[in-house]
Design an enzyme around this catalytic site. Structure first.
Site, PDB file in Angstrom:
ATOM      1  N   GLU A 240      -2.414  16.286  -4.096  1.00 32.93           N
ATOM      2  CA  GLU A 240      -3.115  16.896  -2.962  1.00 32.93           C
ATOM      3  C   GLU A 240      -2.442  18.194  -2.526  1.00 32.93           C
ATOM      4  OE1 GLU A 240      -4.566  13.484  -0.183  1.00 32.93           O
ATOM      5  OE2 GLU A 240      -3.013  12.692  -1.484  1.00 32.93           O
TER       6      GLU A 240
ATOM      7  N   LEU B 265      -6.174   4.878  -4.718  1.00 35.75           N
ATOM      8  CA  LEU B 265      -5.555   3.635  -4.260  1.00 35.75           C
ATOM      9  C   LEU B 265      -4.085   3.877  -3.944  1.00 35.75           C
ATOM     10  CD1 LEU B 265      -7.059   1.383  -7.112  1.00 35.75           C
ATOM     11  CD2 LEU B 265      -8.068   1.883  -4.877  1.00 35.75           C
ATOM     12  N   GLY B 266      -3.795   4.148  -2.681  1.00 42.33           N
ATOM     13  CA  GLY B 266      -2.404   4.321  -2.243  1.00 42.33           C
ATOM     14  C   GLY B 266      -2.153   3.310  -1.147  1.00 42.33           C
ATOM     15  N   ASN B 267      -1.406   3.696  -0.098  1.00 41.13           N
ATOM     16  CA  ASN B 267      -1.315   2.797   1.058  1.00 41.13           C
ATOM     17  C   ASN B 267      -2.681   2.720   1.730  1.00 41.13           C
ATOM     18  OD1 ASN B 267       1.428   1.849   1.124  1.00 41.13           O
ATOM     19  ND2 ASN B 267       1.986   3.987   1.449  1.00 41.13           N
ATOM     20  N   GLY B 268      -3.364   3.880   1.807  1.00 43.20           N
ATOM     21  CA  GLY B 268      -4.771   3.897   2.185  1.00 43.20           C
ATOM     22  C   GLY B 268      -5.584   3.937   0.894  1.00 43.20           C
TER      23      GLY B 268
ATOM     24  N   ASN C  17       2.076  18.886   6.162  1.00 47.14           N
ATOM     25  CA  ASN C  17       1.204  17.723   6.290  1.00 47.14           C
ATOM     26  C   ASN C  17       1.711  16.892   7.468  1.00 47.14           C
ATOM     27  OD1 ASN C  17      -0.119  15.300   6.041  1.00 47.14           O
ATOM     28  ND2 ASN C  17       0.285  15.038   3.848  1.00 47.14           N
TER      29      ASN C  17
ATOM     30  N   ARG D  60      -4.582  -2.131   6.212  1.00 48.08           N
ATOM     31  CA  ARG D  60      -5.919  -2.069   6.827  1.00 48.08           C
ATOM     32  C   ARG D  60      -6.841  -3.085   6.171  1.00 48.08           C
ATOM     33  NH1 ARG D  60      -6.167   3.988   5.830  1.00 48.08           N
ATOM     34  NH2 ARG D  60      -4.827   4.887   7.442  1.00 48.08           N
TER      35      ARG D  60
ATOM     36  N   GLY E 131      -0.844   5.916  -5.735  1.00 46.60           N
ATOM     37  CA  GLY E 131       0.303   5.113  -6.179  1.00 46.60           C
ATOM     38  C   GLY E 131      -0.092   3.867  -6.954  1.00 46.60           C
TER      39      GLY E 131
ATOM     40  N   ARG F  91       3.632  -3.180  -5.282  1.00 51.23           N
ATOM     41  CA  ARG F  91       4.663  -3.579  -6.262  1.00 51.23           C
ATOM     42  C   ARG F  91       5.192  -4.977  -5.941  1.00 51.23           C
ATOM     43  NH1 ARG F  91       7.500   2.130  -5.949  1.00 51.23           N
ATOM     44  NH2 ARG F  91       6.686   1.713  -3.894  1.00 51.23           N
TER      45      ARG F  91
HETATM   46  P1  ADP Z   1       0.365   7.006   0.201  1.00 54.34           P
HETATM   47  O1  ADP Z   1      -1.039   6.544   0.377  1.00 54.34           O
HETATM   48  O2  ADP Z   1       1.232   6.676   1.370  1.00 54.34           O
HETATM   49  O3  ADP Z   1       0.512   8.416  -0.314  1.00 54.34           O
HETATM   50  P2  ADP Z   1       1.039   6.174  -2.506  1.00 54.34           P
HETATM   51  O4  ADP Z   1      -0.103   6.904  -3.115  1.00 54.34           O
HETATM   52  O5  ADP Z   1       2.414   6.588  -2.848  1.00 54.34           O
HETATM   53  O6  ADP Z   1       0.951   6.052  -0.928  1.00 54.34           O
HETATM   54  O7  ADP Z   1       0.855   4.640  -2.927  1.00 54.34           O
HETATM   55  C1  ADP Z   1       1.686   3.637  -2.432  1.00 54.34           C
HETATM   56  C2  ADP Z   1       1.271   2.317  -3.080  1.00 54.34           C
HETATM   57  O8  ADP Z   1       1.425   2.463  -4.509  1.00 54.34           O
HETATM   58  C3  ADP Z   1       2.134   1.152  -2.642  1.00 54.34           C
HETATM   59  O9  ADP Z   1       1.332  -0.008  -2.427  1.00 54.34           O
HETATM   60  C4  ADP Z   1       3.017   0.945  -3.852  1.00 54.34           C
HETATM   61  O10 ADP Z   1       3.458  -0.380  -3.984  1.00 54.34           O
HETATM   62  C5  ADP Z   1       2.050   1.287  -4.968  1.00 54.34           C
HETATM   63  N1  ADP Z   1       2.762   1.501  -6.239  1.00 54.34           N
HETATM   64  C6  ADP Z   1       3.635   2.469  -6.552  1.00 54.34           C
HETATM   65  N2  ADP Z   1       4.147   2.256  -7.805  1.00 54.34           N
HETATM   66  C7  ADP Z   1       3.577   1.119  -8.270  1.00 54.34           C
HETATM   67  C8  ADP Z   1       3.690   0.360  -9.464  1.00 54.34           C
HETATM   68  N3  ADP Z   1       4.505   0.720 -10.447  1.00 54.34           N
HETATM   69  N4  ADP Z   1       2.925  -0.754  -9.594  1.00 54.34           N
HETATM   70  C9  ADP Z   1       2.101  -1.152  -8.595  1.00 54.34           C
HETATM   71  N5  ADP Z   1       1.953  -0.483  -7.436  1.00 54.34           N
HETATM   72  C10 ADP Z   1       2.679   0.636  -7.273  1.00 54.34           C
END
Ligand code: ADP
Length: 398
Positions: free
Chosen positions: A383, A207-210, A10, A239, A329, A283
């Protein structure tokens, strides 16, 4: 016994993740990443069974990072001999790719041709493919596209209301991203609910960083929140998501910003980070919000409010919902985000079960709503596993 392992690569713009996976058992034999490529604190981390190592690679360039990864993979001879195929996450497949494809010279050229649509990502993906083709000659390689799943969107969902010429001549339209994740969680949700995916109406919130949401009808994406680029749609870590497009000209003409600075602000300094002024990580936003910090509270509320509005809007192409799925995340780990979001869309009738929500869906088959309520659930995404499964399926019998 010889296994059918798949190497997954990746290649992001400044990081490269890799993993060797058994697509049948989903066991990961080796995984790792090089991060901060090009900077003085670049490093490589990898894990094999219980052994985890980190090495500094200051100022390493992209090509050197790929060489370092391949060297590490090849140092595990027992794993390398079982690698039967290589799967690449490719960000943009334009309109050419509606599903994953075995990489031939023609496919590789088509991926290069899509570079104008994803100038930071597709060239990196191409470098990754070229490296593994050189280093693992004779092993079949597959491209799995972020955009492919959304190629089933109808024209009225993907055409922007701007001069049609721009679409015809330059491919300017909505593409959507995170397709692998949306597809994976829909399949998992159908299994968990014991329903046929081809008869399901799902809204998926990755819902992750993106962040993006998708409406998936009978296993096919019919609309999604990301557009020409991943900037459109929801509020994300850094973003902005949707804004008035006139903001660009205002910032350029009145504040003297360079157009590239505006793009940089909207991609890297906005979203949760922009609103809070300090943090892009949910977090941290949550703990500061709980401690009563006003800007963190505001960031959390805007995130959930806009997410709720998007979810409600995606009921339009579906007409009904078999499940609203949270993943990524934040989606998998944040009871607060899920609760606030479901509260905003109370018109849809979701009745949250606080105990199941607090358990992040780890009980009750992922379902976080009460009996009799429309279903909202948590489904962990994977993924890499879907890339490995597509790769093996395409290469085994070819
Ligand atoms: P990416 O999109 O880079 O793969 P991830 O899917 O790992 O990222 O998601 C990252 C996000 O998930 C960050 O905003 C992180 O703070 C959030 N996150 C991870 N664990 C928790 C948690 N226990 N409570 C709230 N948010 C969380």
């Amino acid at each position: 016994m010889a296994k059918n392992l798949v190497l997954i690569l990746n290649c992001g713009s400044s990081s490269i993740k890799f993993a060797v996976i058994d697509p049948q058992s989903s066991l990961v034999s080796l995984s790792g990443l090089v991060q901060n490529i090009g900077s003085h604190d670049a490093n490589i981390k990898y894990k094999q069974e219980k052994q985890a190592e980190t090495h500094k690679l200051p100022n390493i360039d992209y090509h050197e990072a790929l060489v370092a990864i391949i060297k590490i993979i090849q140092s595990f001879k027992n794993i390398t001999t079982d690698i039967k195929a290589i799967g690449h996450r490719v960000v943009h497949g334009g309109e050419k790719f509606t599903k994953s494809a075995i990489i031939t010279e023609k496919v590789l050229q088509a991926i290069r041709d899509c570079s104008t649509l994803a100038p930071l990502h597709n060239p990196a993906n191409v470098l990754g493919i070229e490296s593994t083709m050189r280093e693992f000659p004779g092993i079949k390689q597959v491209a799995v596209f972020d955009t492919a799943f959304h190629q089933t969107m109808p024209e009225y969902a993907y055409i922007y209301p701007i001069p049609y010429d721009l679409y015809q001549k330059y491919g300017i339209r909505r593409y959507g991203f995170h397709g692998t994740s949306h597809r994976f969680v829909c399949n998992q949700a159908a299994l968990a609910l014991e329903k046929n995916i081809n008869k399901c109406a799902f809204i998926t919130a990755h819902l992750g960083n993106g962040c993006s949401v998708a409406a998936v009808l009978n296993g096919k994406s019919v609309d999604t929140s990301m557009g020409f680029t991943p900037l459109e749609g929801l509020v994300m870590g850094t973003r902005s998501g949707d804004i008035d497009p006139s903001l660009h000209v205002h910032l350029v003409d009145n504040l003297g910003y360079d157009i590239h600075k505006v793009t940089d602000i909207l991609n890297k300094q906005s979203g949760l980070l922009g609103i809070s002024g300090t943090d892009s990580d949910m977090r941290t936003i949550e703990s500061k919000a709980i401690a009563g910090e006003k800007r963190a509270l505001l960031a959390l509320e805007i995130f959930c409010y806009r997410l709720a509005k998007y979810i409600a809007s995606l009921t339009v192409p579906l007409g009904r919902i078999d499940a609203l799925i949270f993943t990524g995340g934040i989606g998998e780990n944040s009871p607060i985000v899920r609760e606030r979001t479901l509260t905003w869309i109370k018109l849809l009738g979701f009745k949250i079960d606080l105990k199941h929500n607090d358990a992040n869906g780890k009980e009750n088959n992922g379902i976080i709503t009460k009996e009799g309520s429309p279903i909202a659930m948590v489904v962990p995404t994977n993924e890499e596993l879907l890339i490995a499964q597509d790769t093996l399926a395409l290469t085994l019998n070819s």
